[in-house]
Design a protein around this motif. Structure first.
Motif, PDB file in Angstrom:
ATOM      1  N   TRP A 124       0.850  -1.176   0.000  1.00 41.21           N
ATOM      2  CA  TRP A 124       0.000   0.000   0.000  1.00 41.21           C
ATOM      3  C   TRP A 124       0.891   1.233   0.000  1.00 41.21           C
ATOM      4  O   TRP A 124       2.054   1.187   0.356  1.00 41.21           O
ATOM      5  N   THR A 144      -6.094  -2.928  -5.827  1.00 40.59           N
ATOM      6  CA  THR A 144      -7.217  -3.828  -5.511  1.00 40.59           C
ATOM      7  C   THR A 144      -8.553  -3.093  -5.541  1.00 40.59           C
ATOM      8  O   THR A 144      -9.593  -3.727  -5.511  1.00 40.59           O
ATOM      9  N   GLY A 145      -8.508  -1.766  -5.558  1.00 42.86           N
ATOM     10  CA  GLY A 145      -9.724  -0.973  -5.467  1.00 42.86           C
ATOM     11  C   GLY A 145     -10.083  -0.622  -4.034  1.00 42.86           C
ATOM     12  O   GLY A 145     -11.023   0.119  -3.780  1.00 42.86           O
ATOM     13  N   GLU A 146      -9.316  -1.143  -3.094  1.00 47.34           N
ATOM     14  CA  GLU A 146      -9.566  -0.886  -1.674  1.00 47.34           C
ATOM     15  C   GLU A 146      -8.706   0.274  -1.182  1.00 47.34           C
ATOM     16  O   GLU A 146      -7.526   0.370  -1.514  1.00 47.34           O
ATOM     17  N   MET A 147      -9.318   1.125  -0.402  1.00 43.95           N
ATOM     18  CA  MET A 147      -8.593   2.206   0.268  1.00 43.95           C
ATOM     19  C   MET A 147      -8.788   2.035   1.767  1.00 43.95           C
ATOM     20  O   MET A 147      -9.861   1.631   2.213  1.00 43.95           O
ATOM     21  N   ARG A 148      -7.741   2.317   2.518  1.00 51.08           N
ATOM     22  CA  ARG A 148      -7.807   2.242   3.981  1.00 51.08           C
ATOM     23  C   ARG A 148      -7.204   3.513   4.555  1.00 51.08           C
ATOM     24  O   ARG A 148      -6.321   4.119   3.949  1.00 51.08           O
ATOM     25  N   PRO A 160      -5.606   8.421   3.690  1.00 52.89           N
ATOM     26  CA  PRO A 160      -5.981   7.272   2.864  1.00 52.89           C
ATOM     27  C   PRO A 160      -4.768   6.602   2.220  1.00 52.89           C
ATOM     28  O   PRO A 160      -3.833   7.275   1.774  1.00 52.89           O
ATOM     29  N   ILE A 162      -3.795   3.398  -0.653  1.00 53.99           N
ATOM     30  CA  ILE A 162      -4.315   2.610  -1.767  1.00 53.99           C
ATOM     31  C   ILE A 162      -3.660   1.237  -1.710  1.00 53.99           C
ATOM     32  O   ILE A 162      -2.438   1.126  -1.678  1.00 53.99           O
ATOM     33  N   MET A 163      -4.502   0.212  -1.678  1.00 52.61           N
ATOM     34  CA  MET A 163      -4.021  -1.164  -1.553  1.00 52.61           C
ATOM     35  C   MET A 163      -3.680  -1.745  -2.927  1.00 52.61           C
ATOM     36  O   MET A 163      -4.374  -1.486  -3.912  1.00 52.61           O
ATOM     37  N   HIS A 164      -2.621  -2.566  -2.958  1.00 50.93           N
ATOM     38  CA  HIS A 164      -2.161  -3.244  -4.175  1.00 50.93           C
ATOM     39  C   HIS A 164      -1.847  -4.694  -3.845  1.00 50.93           C
ATOM     40  O   HIS A 164      -1.580  -5.034  -2.694  1.00 50.93           O
ATOM     41  N   THR A 165      -1.804  -5.519  -4.875  1.00 51.56           N
ATOM     42  CA  THR A 165      -1.405  -6.914  -4.700  1.00 51.56           C
ATOM     43  C   THR A 165      -0.708  -7.412  -5.957  1.00 51.56           C
ATOM     44  O   THR A 165      -0.874  -6.843  -7.039  1.00 51.56           O
TER      45      THR A 165
END
Length: 191
Positions: A124, A144-148, A160, A162-165
């Motif tokens: 991230w 991934t489209g997910e933010m935390r 915020p 941005i999540m990655h994989t």
């Protein structure tokens, strides 16, 4: 464990590295993008990290540039266990930004991760850290489209991320099947 890439040498930290580490990471512009590093970053933190034990499944490395007079430290990269998932983290000292060192270090670390049996790595970056977004994209990570929301000790409030994989392939080995690859040869001789 050691990793050699085209320009870099990734190696474990040694206790005597603490002063060089401290001089490079004691920079708010770096620490504000790291979620596991205290701020301010003092000599005691540098001593502790430089002397920390190397993990077998989740190793961390000092990123160095080898030269005729020794290797200069330019950053750090490693794998960490993050609630059961393997995550990658890295930083490069400000005077070495925009030279491709982070990308090269992450690629080298991903190759090792595959060898260690990891098949999925997460990462991230803070939404305002475009440089890390570019490193992750160049090394094959996908958002991934997910933010935390995450905290950094150098930021005043949660921000915020941005999540990655990335899915890793099993390393290609030279070992064949359990019979050593001889069964097809036996079949050819028998025919």
């Amino acid at each position: 464990m050691f990793i050699r890439s085209e320009r870099l040498f990734l190696r474990p930290g040694w206790p005597e590295d603490w002063a060089e580490l401290h001089a490079l990471i004691d920079d708010e512009a770096i620490v504000c993008n790291l979620t596991r590093v205290p701020w301010p970053y003092g000599p005691d933190e540098a001593r502790s990290f430089a002397a920390s034990a190397q993990g077998t499944r989740h190793p961390h490395f000092f990123v160095t540039i080898p030269g005729a007079t020794g290797a200069r430290l330019v950053g750090s990269a490693g794998l960490v266990d993050d609630d059961g998932e393997t995550a990658i983290g890295y930083w490069i000292a400000r005077q070495h930004w925009n030279k491709g060192y982070a990308t090269e270090a992450v690629r080298a670390l991903l190759a090792l991760a595959a060898t260690l049996g990891h098949r999925r790595i997460v990462a991230w970056h803070f939404a305002d850290n475009a440089a890390s977004a570019r490193v992750l994209a160049k090394t094959g990570f996908r958002p991934t489209g997910e933010m935390r929301l995450a905290r950094s000790a150098a930021r005043r409030v949660a921000a915020p991320t941005i999540m990655h994989t990335i899915e890793l392939r099993e390393p290609a080995g030279c070992d064949g099947p359990e019979d050593g690859g001889f069964n097809p040869m036996r079949t050819l001789r028998a025919a």
